[in-house]
Design a protein around this motif. Structure first.
Motif, PDB file in Angstrom:
ATOM      1  N   ALA A   8       0.816  -1.233   0.003  1.00 26.73           N
ATOM      2  CA  ALA A   8      -0.036   0.003  -0.073  1.00 26.73           C
ATOM      3  C   ALA A   8       0.730   1.291  -0.002  1.00 26.73           C
ATOM      4  O   ALA A   8       0.294   2.393   0.102  1.00 26.73           O
ATOM      5  CB  ALA A   8      -0.960   0.013   1.241  1.00 26.73           C
ATOM      6  N   ASP A   9       2.054   1.258  -0.381  1.00 27.63           N
ATOM      7  CA  ASP A   9       2.994   2.466  -0.315  1.00 27.63           C
ATOM      8  C   ASP A   9       2.703   3.023  -1.472  1.00 27.63           C
ATOM      9  O   ASP A   9       2.858   2.915  -2.533  1.00 27.63           O
ATOM     10  CB  ASP A   9       4.400   1.792  -0.330  1.00 27.63           C
ATOM     11  CG  ASP A   9       5.305   3.092  -0.194  1.00 27.63           C
ATOM     12  OD1 ASP A   9       5.073   4.199  -0.403  1.00 27.63           O
ATOM     13  OD2 ASP A   9       6.512   2.961   0.432  1.00 27.63           O
ATOM     14  N   ARG A  10       1.878   4.465  -1.188  1.00 24.66           N
ATOM     15  CA  ARG A  10       1.641   5.195  -2.170  1.00 24.66           C
ATOM     16  C   ARG A  10       2.488   6.175  -2.838  1.00 24.66           C
ATOM     17  O   ARG A  10       2.024   7.080  -3.051  1.00 24.66           O
ATOM     18  CB  ARG A  10       0.113   5.601  -1.943  1.00 24.66           C
ATOM     19  CG  ARG A  10      -0.756   4.562  -2.323  1.00 24.66           C
ATOM     20  CD  ARG A  10      -2.378   5.164  -1.935  1.00 24.66           C
ATOM     21  NE  ARG A  10      -3.102   4.091  -1.705  1.00 24.66           N
ATOM     22  CZ  ARG A  10      -4.014   4.076  -0.767  1.00 24.66           C
ATOM     23  NH1 ARG A  10      -4.184   5.159   0.125  1.00 24.66           N
ATOM     24  NH2 ARG A  10      -4.782   3.298  -0.246  1.00 24.66           N
ATOM     25  N   HIS A  11       3.646   6.143  -2.029  1.00 25.70           N
ATOM     26  CA  HIS A  11       4.555   7.319  -2.202  1.00 25.70           C
ATOM     27  C   HIS A  11       4.745   7.622  -4.021  1.00 25.70           C
ATOM     28  O   HIS A  11       4.875   6.470  -4.730  1.00 25.70           O
ATOM     29  CB  HIS A  11       5.923   6.897  -1.745  1.00 25.70           C
ATOM     30  CG  HIS A  11       6.091   7.123  -0.387  1.00 25.70           C
ATOM     31  ND1 HIS A  11       7.046   6.852   0.509  1.00 25.70           N
ATOM     32  CD2 HIS A  11       5.316   7.765   0.494  1.00 25.70           C
ATOM     33  CE1 HIS A  11       6.998   6.829   1.627  1.00 25.70           C
ATOM     34  NE2 HIS A  11       5.687   7.660   1.713  1.00 25.70           N
ATOM     35  N   ARG A  15      11.346  13.623  -0.283  1.00 27.16           N
ATOM     36  CA  ARG A  15      11.109  12.456   0.337  1.00 27.16           C
ATOM     37  C   ARG A  15      12.052  11.241  -0.258  1.00 27.16           C
ATOM     38  O   ARG A  15      12.833  11.364  -1.430  1.00 27.16           O
ATOM     39  CB  ARG A  15       9.835  11.909  -0.259  1.00 27.16           C
ATOM     40  CG  ARG A  15       9.215  10.784   0.542  1.00 27.16           C
ATOM     41  CD  ARG A  15       8.238   9.968  -0.404  1.00 27.16           C
ATOM     42  NE  ARG A  15       7.277  10.700  -0.945  1.00 27.16           N
ATOM     43  CZ  ARG A  15       6.223  11.107  -0.042  1.00 27.16           C
ATOM     44  NH1 ARG A  15       5.949  10.724   0.990  1.00 27.16           N
ATOM     45  NH2 ARG A  15       5.213  12.143  -0.799  1.00 27.16           N
ATOM     46  N   ASP A  50       7.889  18.713   5.641  1.00 27.33           N
ATOM     47  CA  ASP A  50       7.638  17.662   4.640  1.00 27.33           C
ATOM     48  C   ASP A  50       7.214  16.539   5.083  1.00 27.33           C
ATOM     49  O   ASP A  50       6.135  16.011   4.598  1.00 27.33           O
ATOM     50  CB  ASP A  50       8.925  17.453   3.493  1.00 27.33           C
ATOM     51  CG  ASP A  50       8.646  16.642   2.227  1.00 27.33           C
ATOM     52  OD1 ASP A  50       7.724  16.970   1.489  1.00 27.33           O
ATOM     53  OD2 ASP A  50       9.291  15.667   1.972  1.00 27.33           O
ATOM     54  N   ASP A  79       3.287  14.964   4.961  1.00 30.14           N
ATOM     55  CA  ASP A  79       3.156  13.634   4.503  1.00 30.14           C
ATOM     56  C   ASP A  79       2.216  12.762   5.386  1.00 30.14           C
ATOM     57  O   ASP A  79       1.175  12.135   5.150  1.00 30.14           O
ATOM     58  CB  ASP A  79       4.372  12.757   4.387  1.00 30.14           C
ATOM     59  CG  ASP A  79       5.260  13.016   3.218  1.00 30.14           C
ATOM     60  OD1 ASP A  79       4.711  13.656   2.545  1.00 30.14           O
ATOM     61  OD2 ASP A  79       6.214  12.607   3.179  1.00 30.14           O
ATOM     62  N   ARG A 137       1.340   3.235   8.767  1.00 33.90           N
ATOM     63  CA  ARG A 137       2.679   2.713   8.419  1.00 33.90           C
ATOM     64  C   ARG A 137       2.606   2.266   6.853  1.00 33.90           C
ATOM     65  O   ARG A 137       3.664   2.501   6.069  1.00 33.90           O
ATOM     66  CB  ARG A 137       2.940   1.498   9.070  1.00 33.90           C
ATOM     67  CG  ARG A 137       3.686   1.720  10.346  1.00 33.90           C
ATOM     68  CD  ARG A 137       3.890   0.043  11.037  1.00 33.90           C
ATOM     69  NE  ARG A 137       3.883   0.385  12.261  1.00 33.90           N
ATOM     70  CZ  ARG A 137       2.923  -0.146  13.163  1.00 33.90           C
ATOM     71  NH1 ARG A 137       1.985  -0.639  12.717  1.00 33.90           N
ATOM     72  NH2 ARG A 137       2.902   0.014  14.670  1.00 33.90           N
ATOM     73  N   ALA A 138       1.651   1.636   6.446  1.00 31.70           N
ATOM     74  CA  ALA A 138       1.428   1.360   5.064  1.00 31.70           C
ATOM     75  C   ALA A 138       1.498   2.449   4.089  1.00 31.70           C
ATOM     76  O   ALA A 138       1.974   2.568   2.991  1.00 31.70           O
ATOM     77  CB  ALA A 138       0.321   0.495   4.678  1.00 31.70           C
ATOM     78  N   ARG A 139       1.007   3.515   4.402  1.00 28.89           N
ATOM     79  CA  ARG A 139       0.667   4.683   3.669  1.00 28.89           C
ATOM     80  C   ARG A 139       2.028   5.234   3.502  1.00 28.89           C
ATOM     81  O   ARG A 139       2.535   6.071   2.547  1.00 28.89           O
ATOM     82  CB  ARG A 139      -0.416   5.739   4.127  1.00 28.89           C
ATOM     83  CG  ARG A 139      -1.830   5.410   3.572  1.00 28.89           C
ATOM     84  CD  ARG A 139      -2.777   6.082   4.588  1.00 28.89           C
ATOM     85  NE  ARG A 139      -4.135   5.819   3.913  1.00 28.89           N
ATOM     86  CZ  ARG A 139      -4.974   4.770   4.093  1.00 28.89           C
ATOM     87  NH1 ARG A 139      -4.385   3.719   4.575  1.00 28.89           N
ATOM     88  NH2 ARG A 139      -6.130   4.565   3.579  1.00 28.89           N
ATOM     89  N   LEU A 140       2.608   5.444   4.792  1.00 27.69           N
ATOM     90  CA  LEU A 140       3.935   6.322   4.797  1.00 27.69           C
ATOM     91  C   LEU A 140       5.096   5.692   4.111  1.00 27.69           C
ATOM     92  O   LEU A 140       6.016   6.097   3.835  1.00 27.69           O
ATOM     93  CB  LEU A 140       4.057   6.966   6.018  1.00 27.69           C
ATOM     94  CG  LEU A 140       3.174   7.899   6.715  1.00 27.69           C
ATOM     95  CD1 LEU A 140       2.913   8.153   8.256  1.00 27.69           C
ATOM     96  CD2 LEU A 140       3.139   9.015   5.886  1.00 27.69           C
ATOM     97  N   GLY A 141       4.985   4.377   4.509  1.00 30.40           N
ATOM     98  CA  GLY A 141       6.018   3.547   3.957  1.00 30.40           C
ATOM     99  C   GLY A 141       7.330   3.915   4.473  1.00 30.40           C
ATOM    100  O   GLY A 141       7.566   4.477   5.453  1.00 30.40           O
TER     101      GLY A 141
END
Lengths: 310, 161
Positions: A243-246, A285, B97, B101, B153-157
């Protein structure tokens, strides 16, 4: 390694430190009491609106050839202050969508006229003047989106509306297709945009260096802007649930390569395609990317608009 | 004070009823409603004024009641409006930044997880108060917060573990 619990507490603390004073309660309470008394006029206004809407429907049916999205004939006159404000809004939206060098056009219209153009029918209901702004670039919206697909598909166009006199925006997501703003009125050009943005130059330089280091300085390079999860799914198809949407750039280098930096037993890996991700430029990032050297070509077009870097 | 909240109450008494919680109501509206926070806060206050006779102190504190009203109005606003592209300043340093996020990640959480996070972390409410405001048990709040952290966690990775 960052613990989300600690990160949330730290951010909440910083957010609280910058919080302005609350509005005046007594004045708010006066308005709250008035809101109760306003019911009857509101009902009256609603009745008037219904009558006007009915009249409008009748008028529309009386002229079946009329197009609700037909632009007004008069040109749009925009003050320099309004233009500056719109440019600032467009620039911020472009930065937030990941491409500060996107181009932007705008047109002044109304909510219902815009909805008519988008949906093909007049939705009725409340109306009001708005600016519709369309960005064109390498755009990606990775958050703040509550639409049916999550995240929205990337696309070169992003359209949003700004209410006249306000900064809040109604956002319609990225798209592969442009909205024909000219159907809504006179188009105002806000941002010129750039093709050879520093982002592209940086990617090109990175890809060229990588290709040369792996034995083919004349390689063909293309890239697409996407999310890490989508890039990972396309390249590996191992864990599409990541789900890493970076936002990242997925770069594919085509040539004849031998991995000069790989360490391990056996011969150096060889292949014709290098796939690598690079964190989105301009957001500061750092993203855990991947690098692969294989004989499998990736169809980058499945992820968005492909840019040929060299 | 709360036991006297009925339709015959003077406005100033109602104001004194709300005043201790006005700040936290404002913070919640700002957190949940973004640019619409003033409308949400005003709507919640108007609703509180209109329905003050229905407030039952035996079912929860005044703060909980008022926060529920703000949350409900914010939910309506979230569902009513189009998805928003937040217009924020371009971050100029790594902390800004990272905050951007985090803000985006929090806003993208499922509704109940986001509300739990806002109440617990940003309003600094104890778990018991969060449970009261969300009309659920403390255990549910803890599991919701845990799910939210997992989602973040998943979104920020990256380095979030």
């Amino acid at each position: 390694v960052i613990d989300p619990d600690e990160a949330l507490r730290a951010y909440a603390g910083r957010w609280s430190d910058t919080e302005p004073a609350p509005p005046d309660l007594d004045q708010a309470l006066v308005r709250a009491r008035r809101s109760r008394r306003r019911r009857r006029p509101v009902l009256l206004a609603a009745a008037c609106t219904l009558v006007l809407a009915a009249g409008l429907v009748i008028a529309t049916h009386a002229h079946p050839g009329s197009d609700p999205a037909t632009p007004p004939s008069a040109p749009t006159s925009v003050s320099s202050a309004e233009l500056a404000r719109l440019r600032q809004i467009a620039m911020r939206a472009a930065v937030n969508a990941g491409d500060r060098y996107a181009s932007a056009d705008a047109v002044r219209t109304t909510v219902r006229r815009y909805e008519s153009l988008q949906n093909g029918t007049d939705p009725g209901g409340a109306d009001g003047p708005i600016w519709v702004i369309q960005l064109h670039g390498d755009l990606l919206v990775d958050s703040g989106w509550m639409g049916p697909t999550n995240p929205p598909p990337p696309g070169p166009y992003l359209v949003f509306s700004v209410a006249i006199g306000h900064t809040s925006t109604g956002f319609d997501g990225t798209s592969r297709h442009a909205v024909d703003l000219a159907r809504l009125g006179t188009v105002v050009h806000l941002l010129k945009g750039r093709v050879l943005a520093p982002t592209i130059e940086r990617l090109r330089e990175l890809a060229t260096t990588t290709a040369a280091n792996n034995g083919d300085p004349d390689a063909h390079v293309e890239a697409v802007r996407t999310t890490y999860a989508a890039a990972d799914a396309l390249a590996d198809a191992v864990d599409p649930a990541i789900a890493d949407r970076h936002p990242v750039w997925l770069i594919q280098i085509s040539g004849d390569f031998m991995c000069n930096t790989c360490r391990g037993p056996g011969p150096q890996p060889r292949g014709h395609y290098i796939a690598m991700t690079v964190s989105s430029v301009g957001r500061g990032r750092s993203t855990d990317g991947f690098f692969s050297l294989t004989d499998t070509r990736l169809d980058l077009g499945r992820l968005g608009r492909v840019i040929t870097l060299r | 004070v709360t036991s006297d909240l009925d339709t015959a109450r003077p406005t100033d008494v109602f104001a004194e009823f709300v005043r201790p919680h006005w700040d936290v109501m404002t913070r919640l509206a700002r957190r949940l409603a973004g640019d619409d926070w003033e409308d949400v806060l005003q709507d919640a206050l108007a609703l509180a004024w209109r329905t003050r006779a229905g407030y039952d102190p035996t079912r929860g504190s005044a703060r909980t009641w008022l926060l529920v009203l703000v949350t409900d109005q914010a939910r309506k606003a979230m569902r009513r409006r189009r998805p928003l592209l937040e217009l924020v300043d371009d971050p100029v340093d790594s902390v800004a930044d990272r905050d951007l996020d985090m803000e985006r990640a929090v806003r993208s959480l499922p509704e109940r997880q986001r509300i739990a996070v806002e109440l617990f972390y940003f309003l600094d409410l104890p778990v018991a108060d969060v449970a009261a405001a969300m009309a659920c048990t403390e255990g549910t709040v803890k599991s919701t917060l845990s799910d939210a952290r997992g989602n973040l966690r998943a979104r920020l990775g990256g380095s979030y573990r």
